[in-house]
Design a protein around this motif. Structure first.
Motif, PDB file in Angstrom:
ATOM      1  N   VAL A   1       6.492   1.981 -10.170  1.00 52.47           N
ATOM      2  CA  VAL A   1       6.407   1.793  -8.711  1.00 52.47           C
ATOM      3  C   VAL A   1       5.069   1.123  -8.351  1.00 52.47           C
ATOM      4  O   VAL A   1       5.028   0.211  -7.515  1.00 52.47           O
TER       5      VAL A   1
ATOM      6  N   ALA B   1       0.829  -1.208   0.000  1.00 49.61           N
ATOM      7  CA  ALA B   1       0.000   0.000   0.000  1.00 49.61           C
ATOM      8  C   ALA B   1       0.864   1.259   0.000  1.00 49.61           C
ATOM      9  O   ALA B   1       0.533   2.246  -0.662  1.00 49.61           O
ATOM     10  N   VAL B   2       1.991   1.220   0.725  1.00 51.99           N
ATOM     11  CA  VAL B   2       2.906   2.377   0.739  1.00 51.99           C
ATOM     12  C   VAL B   2       3.468   2.625  -0.665  1.00 51.99           C
ATOM     13  O   VAL B   2       3.523   3.764  -1.153  1.00 51.99           O
ATOM     14  N   LEU B   3       3.880   1.535  -1.341  1.00 56.46           N
ATOM     15  CA  LEU B   3       4.405   1.666  -2.706  1.00 56.46           C
ATOM     16  C   LEU B   3       3.325   2.225  -3.644  1.00 56.46           C
ATOM     17  O   LEU B   3       3.599   3.081  -4.490  1.00 56.46           O
TER      18      LEU B   3
ATOM     19  N   PHE C   1       0.827   4.115  -2.844  1.00 58.94           N
ATOM     20  CA  PHE C   1       0.645   5.538  -2.534  1.00 58.94           C
ATOM     21  C   PHE C   1       1.744   6.375  -3.192  1.00 58.94           C
ATOM     22  O   PHE C   1       1.460   7.435  -3.779  1.00 58.94           O
ATOM     23  N   ALA C   2       2.998   5.904  -3.081  1.00 64.23           N
ATOM     24  CA  ALA C   2       4.109   6.659  -3.669  1.00 64.23           C
ATOM     25  C   ALA C   2       3.935   6.788  -5.186  1.00 64.23           C
ATOM     26  O   ALA C   2       4.148   7.859  -5.761  1.00 64.23           O
ATOM     27  N   GLY C   3       3.526   5.693  -5.843  1.00 63.40           N
ATOM     28  CA  GLY C   3       3.316   5.724  -7.294  1.00 63.40           C
ATOM     29  C   GLY C   3       2.182   6.651  -7.682  1.00 63.40           C
ATOM     30  O   GLY C   3       2.292   7.426  -8.638  1.00 63.40           O
TER      31      GLY C   3
ATOM     32  N   ILE D   1       7.920   6.357 -14.298  1.00 64.61           N
ATOM     33  CA  ILE D   1       8.553   5.766 -13.110  1.00 64.61           C
ATOM     34  C   ILE D   1       7.484   5.517 -12.035  1.00 64.61           C
ATOM     35  O   ILE D   1       7.497   4.499 -11.348  1.00 64.61           O
TER      36      ILE D   1
ATOM     37  N   THR E   1       1.330  14.399  -9.175  1.00 63.61           N
ATOM     38  CA  THR E   1       2.025  15.664  -8.957  1.00 63.61           C
ATOM     39  C   THR E   1       3.127  15.971  -9.969  1.00 63.61           C
ATOM     40  O   THR E   1       3.443  17.136 -10.165  1.00 63.61           O
ATOM     41  N   MET E   2       3.741  14.961 -10.578  1.00 63.18           N
ATOM     42  CA  MET E   2       4.891  15.221 -11.447  1.00 63.18           C
ATOM     43  C   MET E   2       4.443  15.662 -12.842  1.00 63.18           C
ATOM     44  O   MET E   2       3.323  15.358 -13.270  1.00 63.18           O
ATOM     45  N   ARG E   3       5.332  16.368 -13.537  1.00 65.20           N
ATOM     46  CA  ARG E   3       5.020  16.885 -14.874  1.00 65.20           C
ATOM     47  C   ARG E   3       5.889  16.265 -15.961  1.00 65.20           C
ATOM     48  O   ARG E   3       5.581  16.383 -17.138  1.00 65.20           O
TER      49      ARG E   3
ATOM     50  N   LYS F   1       9.181  10.701 -15.573  1.00 65.65           N
ATOM     51  CA  LYS F   1       8.900  10.566 -14.136  1.00 65.65           C
ATOM     52  C   LYS F   1       7.518   9.943 -13.916  1.00 65.65           C
ATOM     53  O   LYS F   1       7.339   9.126 -13.007  1.00 65.65           O
TER      54      LYS F   1
ATOM     55  N   TYR G   1       1.081   9.182  -5.962  1.00 67.37           N
ATOM     56  CA  TYR G   1       1.522  10.556  -5.698  1.00 67.37           C
ATOM     57  C   TYR G   1       2.343  11.073  -6.880  1.00 67.37           C
ATOM     58  O   TYR G   1       2.160  12.206  -7.339  1.00 67.37           O
ATOM     59  N   CYS G   2       3.250  10.206  -7.388  1.00 68.54           N
ATOM     60  CA  CYS G   2       4.084  10.595  -8.533  1.00 68.54           C
ATOM     61  C   CYS G   2       3.207  10.911  -9.750  1.00 68.54           C
ATOM     62  O   CYS G   2       3.413  11.910 -10.436  1.00 68.54           O
TER      63      CYS G   2
END
Lengths: 161, 102
Positions: free
Chosen positions: B38, B13-15, B17-19, B34, B25-27, B31, B21-22
């Protein structure tokens, strides 16, 4: 033995977060490869050697090469300026998520009913070739679709186009 | 359900969430991919951990191998698209793709 697996899981999370947060794309791609390597080692620890070998050779190897080639063919940053606010907000959301994740998982322990699972017989080859035959046919189709898509995207344009 | 399975699901679940989030938010297009990778790691970890704790590791491995093959094809195609986008727009900024509309 469990301590080693928890260490591998922590390393996997740390390198995945580095891959997400690092501004240098090349370093992010290498962090992703290290995360795949740790995940592959974890699969070996979980008695899944075939999945581990695939994870290390294909994901940590081939996909990293594809990322590095793409970074080389484009400019590393590509003229993109990431939002700085996102980098500051992330740790806050991450901590909140960790707390919620921990509380939910702790509450679920002993409350989710376990489905009965009969023990598997045979080898990995028998399960893959006899039990999951349709998956293999779909894999062949997906591979062909990927190859044709890459060929179509990199075809040379004629003078009329 | 065992505590070990929930531990693995917590890390997955942490992984995830990180993916996510990426992706949100990323442009940079690379990225963003990536981030997809994840999320893919979270899925693979979930499949294998469930198989290991439920004594179905052979089926779990078969599913994980299938997922990895599909993942490679998706990444190869997407990176080819990213290179073509860069040749057209001279940028990897996702916001530049809004010029394609209309």
């Amino acid at each position: 033995m469990m301590a080693l697996q928890i260490g591998l899981l922590c390393g996997l999370v740390v390198f995945s977060l580095l891959a997400v947060l690092l501004r240098d794309i090349l370093k992010a791609a290498i962090s992703l490869a290290v995360a795949s390597l740790l995940l592959g080692i974890l699969f070996f620890r979980l008695d899944a050697p075939y999945a581990g070998a695939f994870e290390i050779s294909v994901v940590a190897g081939l996909i990293t090469v594809l990322f590095v080639v793409t970074i080389a063919l484009t400019k590393a940053e590509g003229g993109v300026h990431e939002s700085r606010a996102a980098a500051w907000i992330f740790p806050l959301f991450f901590v909140v998520f960790l707390v919620i994740d921990f509380l939910v998982m702790r509450r679920l322990i002993g409350q989710v009913a376990s489905l009965p699972a009969p023990a598997e017989a045979g080898t990995f080859g028998q399960v893959l070739w006899k039990g999951r035959t349709f998956d293999l046919i779909a894999q062949v189709g997906v591979i062909f679709a990927g190859v044709f898509a890459v060929l179509a995207l990199f075809r040379k344009r004629s003078k009329h186009e | 359900m065992s505590n070990v399975w929930l531990l693995y699901m917590g890390f997955a679940a942490v992984l995830l969430f990180a993916g996510l989030y990426c992706l949100l938010t990323m442009r940079n297009l690379i990225k963003l991919f990536i981030g997809v990778e994840v999320i893919g790691k979270a899925v693979t970890l979930g499949i294998i951990a469930t198989g290991a704790t439920k004594n179905s590791i052979l089926t779990a491995q078969a599913l994980a191998v299938t997922f990895i093959v599909v993942e490679v094809c998706v990444v190869a195609t997407a990176l080819a698209i990213i290179i073509n986008v860069y040749r057209h727009t001279k940028s990897l900024d996702i916001r530049k793709l809004t010029q394609l509309k209309g």
